[in-house]
Design an enzyme around this catalytic site. Sequence first.
Site, PDB file in Angstrom:
ATOM      1  N   ASN A  13      68.567   2.912 -12.254  1.00  0.00           N
ATOM      2  CA  ASN A  13      68.444   3.328 -13.656  1.00  0.00           C
ATOM      3  C   ASN A  13      67.953   4.776 -13.650  1.00  0.00           C
ATOM      4  O   ASN A  13      66.778   5.032 -13.436  1.00  0.00           O
ATOM      5  CB  ASN A  13      67.439   2.404 -14.369  1.00  0.00           C
ATOM      6  CG  ASN A  13      67.161   2.856 -15.792  1.00  0.00           C
ATOM      7  OD1 ASN A  13      67.864   3.710 -16.336  1.00  0.00           O
ATOM      8  ND2 ASN A  13      66.133   2.274 -16.400  1.00  0.00           N
ATOM      9  N   TRP A  14      68.886   5.675 -13.879  1.00  0.00           N
ATOM     10  CA  TRP A  14      68.522   7.099 -13.792  1.00  0.00           C
ATOM     11  C   TRP A  14      67.740   7.579 -15.009  1.00  0.00           C
ATOM     12  O   TRP A  14      67.239   8.703 -15.013  1.00  0.00           O
ATOM     13  CB  TRP A  14      69.797   7.948 -13.650  1.00  0.00           C
ATOM     14  CG  TRP A  14      70.429   7.902 -12.297  1.00  0.00           C
ATOM     15  CD1 TRP A  14      70.033   7.171 -11.203  1.00  0.00           C
ATOM     16  CD2 TRP A  14      71.585   8.652 -11.863  1.00  0.00           C
ATOM     17  NE1 TRP A  14      70.865   7.401 -10.138  1.00  0.00           N
ATOM     18  CE2 TRP A  14      71.832   8.310 -10.515  1.00  0.00           C
ATOM     19  CE3 TRP A  14      72.442   9.553 -12.490  1.00  0.00           C
ATOM     20  CZ2 TRP A  14      72.886   8.854  -9.782  1.00  0.00           C
ATOM     21  CZ3 TRP A  14      73.503  10.098 -11.768  1.00  0.00           C
ATOM     22  CH2 TRP A  14      73.713   9.751 -10.424  1.00  0.00           C
ATOM     23  N   LYS A  15      67.700   6.770 -16.045  1.00  0.00           N
ATOM     24  CA  LYS A  15      67.024   7.151 -17.301  1.00  0.00           C
ATOM     25  C   LYS A  15      67.605   8.487 -17.801  1.00  0.00           C
ATOM     26  O   LYS A  15      68.792   8.737 -17.599  1.00  0.00           O
ATOM     27  CB  LYS A  15      65.513   7.188 -17.093  1.00  0.00           C
ATOM     28  CG  LYS A  15      65.016   5.873 -16.469  1.00  0.00           C
ATOM     29  CD  LYS A  15      63.547   5.670 -16.465  1.00  0.00           C
ATOM     30  CE  LYS A  15      63.236   4.333 -15.825  1.00  0.00           C
ATOM     31  NZ  LYS A  15      61.832   3.969 -15.889  1.00  0.00           N
ATOM     32  N   HIS A  98      65.640  -2.596 -22.138  1.00  0.00           N
ATOM     33  CA  HIS A  98      64.675  -1.989 -21.227  1.00  0.00           C
ATOM     34  C   HIS A  98      63.377  -1.728 -21.990  1.00  0.00           C
ATOM     35  O   HIS A  98      63.409  -1.418 -23.186  1.00  0.00           O
ATOM     36  CB  HIS A  98      65.243  -0.676 -20.672  1.00  0.00           C
ATOM     37  CG  HIS A  98      64.395  -0.110 -19.586  1.00  0.00           C
ATOM     38  ND1 HIS A  98      63.266   0.624 -19.847  1.00  0.00           N
ATOM     39  CD2 HIS A  98      64.484  -0.204 -18.229  1.00  0.00           C
ATOM     40  CE1 HIS A  98      62.696   0.965 -18.702  1.00  0.00           C
ATOM     41  NE2 HIS A  98      63.422   0.478 -17.702  1.00  0.00           N
ATOM     42  N   GLU A 100      61.457   0.687 -22.149  1.00  0.00           N
ATOM     43  CA  GLU A 100      61.361   2.004 -22.820  1.00  0.00           C
ATOM     44  C   GLU A 100      62.128   1.983 -24.140  1.00  0.00           C
ATOM     45  O   GLU A 100      61.755   2.681 -25.082  1.00  0.00           O
ATOM     46  CB  GLU A 100      61.851   3.112 -21.867  1.00  0.00           C
ATOM     47  CG  GLU A 100      60.817   3.374 -20.769  1.00  0.00           C
ATOM     48  CD  GLU A 100      61.379   3.883 -19.458  1.00  0.00           C
ATOM     49  OE1 GLU A 100      62.540   4.319 -19.404  1.00  0.00           O
ATOM     50  OE2 GLU A 100      60.632   3.821 -18.450  1.00  0.00           O
ATOM     51  N   GLU A 170      60.787  -6.879 -15.518  1.00  0.00           N
ATOM     52  CA  GLU A 170      60.131  -5.593 -15.329  1.00  0.00           C
ATOM     53  C   GLU A 170      58.787  -5.597 -16.043  1.00  0.00           C
ATOM     54  O   GLU A 170      58.728  -5.401 -17.265  1.00  0.00           O
ATOM     55  CB  GLU A 170      60.989  -4.469 -15.909  1.00  0.00           C
ATOM     56  CG  GLU A 170      62.319  -4.319 -15.217  1.00  0.00           C
ATOM     57  CD  GLU A 170      62.792  -2.873 -15.227  1.00  0.00           C
ATOM     58  OE1 GLU A 170      63.169  -2.386 -14.153  1.00  0.00           O
ATOM     59  OE2 GLU A 170      62.747  -2.230 -16.291  1.00  0.00           O
ATOM     60  N   GLY A 176      57.279   3.038 -13.520  1.00  0.00           N
ATOM     61  CA  GLY A 176      56.994   4.460 -13.367  1.00  0.00           C
ATOM     62  C   GLY A 176      55.521   4.767 -13.141  1.00  0.00           C
ATOM     63  O   GLY A 176      55.098   5.914 -13.215  1.00  0.00           O
ATOM     64  N   SER A 216      58.487   0.256 -10.078  1.00  0.00           N
ATOM     65  CA  SER A 216      57.973   0.956  -8.895  1.00  0.00           C
ATOM     66  C   SER A 216      58.422   0.328  -7.574  1.00  0.00           C
ATOM     67  O   SER A 216      57.680   0.332  -6.596  1.00  0.00           O
ATOM     68  CB  SER A 216      56.438   1.059  -8.948  1.00  0.00           C
ATOM     69  OG  SER A 216      56.038   1.788 -10.093  1.00  0.00           O
ATOM     70  N   GLY A 237      64.086   2.642 -10.830  1.00  0.00           N
ATOM     71  CA  GLY A 237      64.045   3.872 -11.613  1.00  0.00           C
ATOM     72  C   GLY A 237      63.843   5.071 -10.698  1.00  0.00           C
ATOM     73  O   GLY A 237      64.798   5.608 -10.114  1.00  0.00           O
ATOM     74  N   GLY A 238      62.594   5.492 -10.551  1.00  0.00           N
ATOM     75  CA  GLY A 238      62.260   6.701  -9.798  1.00  0.00           C
ATOM     76  C   GLY A 238      62.951   6.803  -8.437  1.00  0.00           C
ATOM     77  O   GLY A 238      63.548   7.842  -8.105  1.00  0.00           O
TER      78      GLY A 238
HETATM   79  P1  PGA Z   1      60.571   2.637 -11.820  1.00  0.00           P
HETATM   80  O1  PGA Z   1      61.475   2.220 -13.087  1.00  0.00           O
HETATM   81  O2  PGA Z   1      61.265   2.105 -10.608  1.00  0.00           O
HETATM   82  O3  PGA Z   1      60.503   4.127 -11.880  1.00  0.00           O
HETATM   83  O4  PGA Z   1      59.237   1.993 -12.031  1.00  0.00           O
HETATM   84  C1  PGA Z   1      62.085   0.968 -13.166  1.00  0.00           C
HETATM   85  C2  PGA Z   1      62.815   0.851 -14.473  1.00  0.00           C
HETATM   86  O5  PGA Z   1      62.303   1.348 -15.482  1.00  0.00           O
HETATM   87  O6  PGA Z   1      63.923   0.284 -14.559  1.00  0.00           O
END
Ligand code: PGA
Length: 257
Positions: A13-15, A98, A100, A170, A176, A216, A237-238
């Site tokens: 997930n590149w956001k 998600h 966010e 999640e 993050g 994470s 994500g990251g």
């Molecule tokens: P993260 O993000 O790996 O940076 O914690 C995961 C996500 O939001 O899908």
Amino acid sequence: MNKSNKRAIIVGNWKMNNNRAQTESLIKSLRPLVKNANCDVVICPPFTSIETAISKAAGSNMQIGAQNCHFARSGAYTGEISAYMLKEIGVSHVILGHSERRQYFAEKSSTVHLKLLSALDAGLTAIVCVGETLKQHENKTTTEIVSIQTKVALKGLRIEQMKNVIIAYEPVWAIGTGKTATSNQAAQVCGTIRKTVEQIFGSSASQALRILYGGSMNPTNCECLLSKDDIDGGLIGGASLRPADFSSIINFAGKNR
Ligand code: PGA
């Protein structure tokens, strides 16, 4: 169905990261690193980089997903993009609900449900995210929250539609932040999700369902998380922005089958 009979899946997930030039270079670096992956690999760039990702990933084992869609086919929804539009350009998966989106765009489980119906109707595979906030985690209401989110999202689905549904657990407090749920905590909640799905759709649909952990995940902690029975992959994500980290998670997920 035994875990070893299911193909693992790692989703990046590149956001809101990576313009078209950066997308081109990241996909180019990933291609050789993941070419022997023994799991499904899905990359979810921002909307404006999707077509670049699709063309640069053509002929590789990477599929391209989106991070959101609207629940209507078309209409007066300024700024939105429908599942059908995504399907038309070659998108295979879409992340829905998600945290966010829930946190910054007031997305509710009932909206996630409508989006899920639309995504499935359009022929996409949906990755439905569920998870508790820090407060809910501290109040020990995780099981309740996650099972309600799951039930509301899946309400009224036909059993055969479950083939195109993936659920990602999640924990919001782990996204993050560098904090990860312990592998036992994560496995326990993923087990709750599977039981909830079993209550609705029965045992074979729940056993066939792929459940991901996200929050994470990195090359150091992925081994413990991905070896748990109820965890069939990861939503990253990251670490998905760093080719070496992302590919080492992918290669581990494939080996662990
Ligand atoms: P993260 O993000 O790996 O940076 O914690 C995961 C996500 O939001 O899908």
